[in-house]
Motif scaffolding. Structure first.
Motif, mmCIF file in Angstrom:
data_model
loop_
_atom_site.group_PDB
_atom_site.id
_atom_site.type_symbol
_atom_site.label_atom_id
_atom_site.label_comp_id
_atom_site.label_asym_id
_atom_site.label_seq_id
_atom_site.Cartn_x
_atom_site.Cartn_y
_atom_site.Cartn_z
ATOM 1 N N LEU A 34 0.831 -1.207 0.000
ATOM 2 C CA LEU A 34 0.000 0.000 0.000
ATOM 3 C C LEU A 34 0.866 1.258 0.000
ATOM 4 O O LEU A 34 0.558 2.227 -0.687
ATOM 5 C CB LEU A 34 -0.962 0.009 1.185
ATOM 6 N N ARG A 35 1.949 1.237 0.766
ATOM 7 C CA ARG A 35 2.861 2.384 0.756
ATOM 8 C C ARG A 35 3.481 2.559 -0.627
ATOM 9 O O ARG A 35 3.598 3.682 -1.137
ATOM 10 C CB ARG A 35 3.960 2.227 1.811
ATOM 11 N N ALA A 36 3.851 1.449 -1.273
ATOM 12 C CA ALA A 36 4.489 1.515 -2.588
ATOM 13 C C ALA A 36 3.549 2.086 -3.644
ATOM 14 O O ALA A 36 3.963 2.924 -4.453
ATOM 15 C CB ALA A 36 4.974 0.127 -3.015
ATOM 16 N N ILE A 37 2.280 1.675 -3.642
ATOM 17 C CA ILE A 37 1.368 2.228 -4.648
ATOM 18 C C ILE A 37 1.002 3.667 -4.309
ATOM 19 O O ILE A 37 0.655 4.439 -5.193
ATOM 20 C CB ILE A 37 0.117 1.345 -4.886
ATOM 21 N N GLY A 38 1.134 4.026 -3.042
ATOM 22 C CA GLY A 38 0.967 5.427 -2.664
ATOM 23 C C GLY A 38 2.129 6.261 -3.184
ATOM 24 O O GLY A 38 1.933 7.361 -3.706
ATOM 25 N N GLU A 39 3.331 5.734 -3.071
ATOM 26 C CA GLU A 39 4.517 6.431 -3.579
ATOM 27 C C GLU A 39 4.469 6.546 -5.103
ATOM 28 O O GLU A 39 4.965 7.520 -5.670
ATOM 29 C CB GLU A 39 5.788 5.710 -3.138
ATOM 30 N N ALA A 40 3.854 5.553 -5.757
ATOM 31 C CA ALA A 40 3.711 5.583 -7.215
ATOM 32 C C ALA A 40 2.533 6.474 -7.628
ATOM 33 O O ALA A 40 2.258 6.622 -8.802
ATOM 34 C CB ALA A 40 3.513 4.172 -7.754
ATOM 35 N N ARG A 41 1.865 7.048 -6.653
ATOM 36 C CA ARG A 41 0.740 7.969 -6.848
ATOM 37 C C ARG A 41 -0.474 7.327 -7.509
ATOM 38 O O ARG A 41 -1.227 7.988 -8.203
ATOM 39 C CB ARG A 41 1.178 9.206 -7.614
ATOM 40 N N LEU A 42 -0.634 6.013 -7.278
ATOM 41 C CA LEU A 42 -1.843 5.367 -7.757
ATOM 42 C C LEU A 42 -3.015 5.770 -6.879
ATOM 43 O O LEU A 42 -4.087 6.096 -7.372
ATOM 44 C CB LEU A 42 -1.681 3.841 -7.765
ATOM 45 N N ILE A 43 -2.788 5.751 -5.591
ATOM 46 C CA ILE A 43 -3.806 6.207 -4.639
ATOM 47 C C ILE A 43 -3.129 7.107 -3.612
ATOM 48 O O ILE A 43 -1.940 6.978 -3.353
ATOM 49 C CB ILE A 43 -4.523 5.037 -3.912
ATOM 50 N N THR A 44 -3.905 8.025 -3.079
ATOM 51 C CA THR A 44 -3.403 8.903 -2.026
ATOM 52 C C THR A 44 -4.351 8.787 -0.843
ATOM 53 O O THR A 44 -5.435 9.375 -0.848
ATOM 54 C CB THR A 44 -3.347 10.366 -2.502
ATOM 55 N N PRO A 45 -3.961 7.996 0.153
ATOM 56 C CA PRO A 45 -4.856 7.832 1.299
ATOM 57 C C PRO A 45 -4.966 9.134 2.090
ATOM 58 O O PRO A 45 -4.034 9.943 2.111
ATOM 59 C CB PRO A 45 -4.184 6.744 2.125
ATOM 60 N N LEU A 46 -6.112 9.308 2.687
ATOM 61 C CA LEU A 46 -6.267 10.445 3.594
ATOM 62 C C LEU A 46 -5.578 10.096 4.901
ATOM 63 O O LEU A 46 -5.253 8.935 5.149
ATOM 64 C CB LEU A 46 -7.743 10.746 3.811
ATOM 65 N N ARG A 47 -5.364 11.085 5.716
ATOM 66 C CA ARG A 47 -4.693 10.863 7.002
ATOM 67 C C ARG A 47 -5.646 11.180 8.138
ATOM 68 O O ARG A 47 -6.411 12.145 8.082
ATOM 69 C CB ARG A 47 -3.456 11.755 7.132
ATOM 70 N N SER A 48 -5.591 10.359 9.172
ATOM 71 C CA SER A 48 -6.379 10.621 10.368
ATOM 72 C C SER A 48 -5.736 11.787 11.110
ATOM 73 O O SER A 48 -4.653 12.257 10.748
ATOM 74 C CB SER A 48 -6.401 9.378 11.264
ATOM 75 N N GLU A 49 -6.391 12.240 12.158
ATOM 76 C CA GLU A 49 -5.818 13.341 12.950
ATOM 77 C C GLU A 49 -4.462 12.960 13.514
ATOM 78 O O GLU A 49 -3.600 13.806 13.691
ATOM 79 C CB GLU A 49 -6.783 13.735 14.069
ATOM 80 N N GLY A 50 -4.262 11.676 13.776
ATOM 81 C CA GLY A 50 -2.983 11.200 14.294
ATOM 82 C C GLY A 50 -1.950 10.931 13.211
ATOM 83 O O GLY A 50 -0.850 10.493 13.489
ATOM 84 N N GLY A 51 -2.314 11.161 11.934
ATOM 85 C CA GLY A 51 -1.376 10.986 10.839
ATOM 86 C C GLY A 51 -1.385 9.605 10.214
ATOM 87 O O GLY A 51 -0.570 9.303 9.355
ATOM 88 N N HIS A 52 -2.312 8.748 10.633
ATOM 89 C CA HIS A 52 -2.382 7.392 10.090
ATOM 90 C C HIS A 52 -3.138 7.374 8.766
ATOM 91 O O HIS A 52 -4.110 8.109 8.584
ATOM 92 C CB HIS A 52 -3.059 6.444 11.090
#
Length: 112
Positions: A34-52
């Motif tokens: 999931l981190r790798a496809i985020g780095e490849a800009r396939l998906i951009t997850p939102l972040r919780s208030e705690g940064g998760h």
């Protein structure tokens, strides 16, 4: 926010309801994937208030398709590009279908 409003979001495909661990489990991948496809800009997850990271059902469908391609031997960067192109093609086909329906509707009112 009331409980009724919160429950309504469960039907929203774009609501970021899933943690990284749960999202990875749901698509049979690892958090690293999931981190790798985020780095490849396939998906951009939102972040919780705690940064998760938080993922939506729509993002999970995209991630699952990328995982299928990677499992078939496609490099992750290429898999991400393929999924992006598939998504763009699907959107273009949807728009074309709407234009066709509008044109057919317009034709039937002018001939009647």
């Amino acid at each position: 926010m009331t409980a009724d409003n919160s429950l309504g979001r469960l039907d929203d495909d774009d609501y970021p309801a899933y943690t990284m661990g749960r999202a990875a489990e749901m698509i049979g991948a690892t958090p690293g994937f999931l981190r790798a496809i985020g780095e490849a800009r396939l998906i951009t997850p939102l972040r919780s208030e705690g940064g998760h990271r938080r993922y939506s059902r729509y993002q999970l469908r995209i991630a699952a398709r990328a995982r299928e391609l990677v499992d078939q031997g496609t490099p992750i960067e290429a898999a991400c590009r393929i999924v992006i192109l598939e998504d763009q093609l699907e959107e273009a086909q949807r728009i074309n279908a709407e234009y066709r329906r509008a044109a057919e509707s317009s034709d039937s009112t002018t001939t009647a």
